[in-house]
Design an enzyme around this catalytic site. Sequence first.
Site, mmCIF file in Angstrom:
data_model
loop_
_atom_site.group_PDB
_atom_site.id
_atom_site.type_symbol
_atom_site.label_atom_id
_atom_site.label_comp_id
_atom_site.label_asym_id
_atom_site.label_seq_id
_atom_site.Cartn_x
_atom_site.Cartn_y
_atom_site.Cartn_z
ATOM 1 N N ASP A 1 14.901 -4.417 11.138
ATOM 2 C CA ASP A 1 15.100 -2.983 11.212
ATOM 3 C C ASP A 1 16.442 -2.817 11.912
ATOM 4 O O ASP A 1 16.643 -3.373 12.997
ATOM 5 C CB ASP A 1 13.963 -2.362 12.037
ATOM 6 C CG ASP A 1 14.027 -0.849 12.026
ATOM 7 O OD1 ASP A 1 15.151 -0.298 11.997
ATOM 8 O OD2 ASP A 1 12.950 -0.221 12.052
ATOM 9 N N GLU B 1 -2.022 -4.754 13.376
ATOM 10 C CA GLU B 1 -1.116 -5.782 13.907
ATOM 11 C C GLU B 1 -1.746 -6.526 15.097
ATOM 12 O O GLU B 1 -1.546 -7.734 15.261
ATOM 13 C CB GLU B 1 0.208 -5.145 14.323
ATOM 14 C CG GLU B 1 1.270 -6.136 14.710
ATOM 15 C CD GLU B 1 2.631 -5.473 14.862
ATOM 16 O OE1 GLU B 1 3.386 -5.429 13.879
ATOM 17 O OE2 GLU B 1 2.912 -4.966 15.970
ATOM 18 N N PHE C 1 0.859 -1.188 0.000
ATOM 19 C CA PHE C 1 0.000 0.000 0.000
ATOM 20 C C PHE C 1 0.891 1.232 0.000
ATOM 21 O O PHE C 1 1.695 1.411 0.902
ATOM 22 C CB PHE C 1 -0.936 -0.021 1.210
ATOM 23 C CG PHE C 1 -2.030 -1.034 1.034
ATOM 24 C CD1 PHE C 1 -1.782 -2.377 1.236
ATOM 25 C CD2 PHE C 1 -3.296 -0.633 0.611
ATOM 26 C CE1 PHE C 1 -2.777 -3.329 1.034
ATOM 27 C CE2 PHE C 1 -4.303 -1.571 0.414
ATOM 28 C CZ PHE C 1 -4.045 -2.916 0.617
ATOM 29 N N ALA C 2 0.732 2.036 -1.042
ATOM 30 C CA ALA C 2 1.555 3.242 -1.169
ATOM 31 C C ALA C 2 0.615 4.424 -1.354
ATOM 32 O O ALA C 2 0.351 4.853 -2.460
ATOM 33 C CB ALA C 2 2.508 3.110 -2.356
ATOM 34 N N ASP D 1 7.514 0.624 2.856
ATOM 35 C CA ASP D 1 8.690 1.420 3.224
ATOM 36 C C ASP D 1 9.836 0.497 3.635
ATOM 37 O O ASP D 1 10.387 0.596 4.726
ATOM 38 C CB ASP D 1 8.356 2.426 4.339
ATOM 39 C CG ASP D 1 7.615 1.786 5.502
ATOM 40 O OD1 ASP D 1 7.119 0.648 5.350
ATOM 41 O OD2 ASP D 1 7.539 2.420 6.571
ATOM 42 N N HIS E 1 8.042 -10.697 14.868
ATOM 43 C CA HIS E 1 8.362 -9.268 14.942
ATOM 44 C C HIS E 1 9.793 -9.101 15.476
ATOM 45 O O HIS E 1 10.127 -9.666 16.519
ATOM 46 C CB HIS E 1 7.365 -8.593 15.875
ATOM 47 C CG HIS E 1 7.411 -7.100 15.806
ATOM 48 N ND1 HIS E 1 8.485 -6.375 16.247
ATOM 49 C CD2 HIS E 1 6.519 -6.208 15.319
ATOM 50 C CE1 HIS E 1 8.245 -5.086 16.047
ATOM 51 N NE2 HIS E 1 7.054 -4.966 15.479
ATOM 52 N N TYR F 1 3.804 7.920 0.603
ATOM 53 C CA TYR F 1 4.449 6.610 0.578
ATOM 54 C C TYR F 1 4.751 6.123 -0.839
ATOM 55 O O TYR F 1 5.464 5.136 -1.013
ATOM 56 C CB TYR F 1 3.596 5.581 1.329
ATOM 57 C CG TYR F 1 3.871 5.566 2.816
ATOM 58 C CD1 TYR F 1 3.504 6.637 3.612
ATOM 59 C CD2 TYR F 1 4.521 4.500 3.416
ATOM 60 C CE1 TYR F 1 3.758 6.640 4.973
ATOM 61 C CE2 TYR F 1 4.789 4.492 4.774
ATOM 62 C CZ TYR F 1 4.395 5.564 5.546
ATOM 63 O OH TYR F 1 4.671 5.561 6.891
ATOM 64 N N ASP G 1 4.787 -4.287 4.024
ATOM 65 C CA ASP G 1 4.856 -2.826 4.040
ATOM 66 C C ASP G 1 5.697 -2.355 2.863
ATOM 67 O O ASP G 1 6.605 -3.059 2.408
ATOM 68 C CB ASP G 1 5.536 -2.355 5.336
ATOM 69 C CG ASP G 1 4.607 -2.462 6.538
ATOM 70 O OD1 ASP G 1 3.386 -2.623 6.334
ATOM 71 O OD2 ASP G 1 5.116 -2.380 7.679
#
Length: 322
Positions: free
Chosen positions: A294, A271, A89-90, A181, A201, A94, A179
Site C-alpha cells: 500500500d 486476519e 469477494f466483490a 480492491d 503485512h 466492491y 482482496d
Amino acid sequence: MSINRAEKICWKKCWILNYVLAFLLFTIWCFSMMWRWHPVVVYACKEQRSDVLILSPWLAPIVWNGTYNSVILNAQFHQRNVRVGITVFATKKYTIFVQNFIDTAEKYFMVGHKVTYYVFTDRVSDIPAIDLREGRHLVVLQVPTYQRWQDVSMRRMEMIRHTSQERFINEVDYLVCVDVDMIFSDEIGVEILSNLVGTLHPGMFSVPRESCTYERNPQSEAYIPTDDGDFYYAGGFFGGTIEEIYKLTNFCHNAMMADQAKNIEAIWHDESYLNKYLLYHKPTKILSPEYLWDDDFGRPDYLKRRRFLAVRKNHYQIRNRR
Ligand SMILES: *[C@@H]1O[C@H](CO)[C@@H](O)[C@H](O)[C@H]1NC(C)=O
C-alpha cells in the site's frame, strides 16, 4: 634377461600413462560439470539478498525479488501442468473493483499458466464480461449479502471452505485468496505457490512481536500471548493447496463462530484468526510485502518491486453504501 627388463620398463611407462590419462579425463569431467552448473552457481552467489530475511527460522523461503529464478520455476510448474485458482469477494459496491483487478491480473498474474478467477458476489449482473487470455476462465459465484463489512470479510472463510469441497478440489491445484480492491502492477508467478502460504503485512513488517496487532484477549479463539508470535500475516493474501486451504478456512470459520457465540470479535476480524492459525501451522512459504503493498507505507529501499497494490479509495464511502 634383457627382454624381460625391457618388458618391465614398458609396463611402468604404461602405468604412468594410465594415471596421466585418468587425471586428464577427470579434469575434463570437472570442467564439464562446472560448465553445466555454472549458471546456477552464479545465480545463487550473485542474486541472493543480504538486506532482508530470506528464510524463516523453520526454513520456509521468504520470497523477495532476486531470491528465485522464474525460468527454472516456470519450467517446473509447466511440467506439472499446474492449475491456479484465485478467489476474490466483490459484494455490494466492491463490484466496481473487479474489472481493473482482472485486467491487471491478465497482464501480470501467472502469465502462461492455467488460471481460474472465482469472483464471489451478491450482484452477479454487475460483474462485467472480460476478455481473458487462453487457458484462463472466470467463474462468478453468488453469495448472500451481509450488512456489516466485518461480516462480509469474515464470512469469506466459510465460503472458501464450502467451495473448496464443492469445486476447487476438482478444478485447481492451488488457491490464492486475495482482496479485490487491489491491482497487479508487476509480475506474480509460480514462485508464490506452495502447500501453505502467508504474506507479510506491509504495515507490520519489522515491528517487534509484542507490538504486532494479534488478538490479545485470552477469551478469544484468536488469542496469541504477548511472548508468542513470529510474523504478522496479512488477511488480504494467503494461499496453498486446496487441502491446506480447507483446513485453514475451517479453523478460522469455526473459531469465529465460537467467538461469536461468546459475543467476542477479534480485533482484526478474519486476519486475527488467520494469524492464530499460521502461528501454529507454519506456512511452507512466506511472501514478502512486495506481494501486498500500500503506497501509504511509502517506498522503502528493501522493496524492489511492488507487485500487488491497494487501490486508493475512500474506505468509509464504499463500505457504508449499499
Ligand atoms: C529483481 O531481480 C532480478 C533478478 O532476479 C534483477 O535482475 C532485477 O534487477 C531486480 N529488480 C530490481 C528492481 O531490483
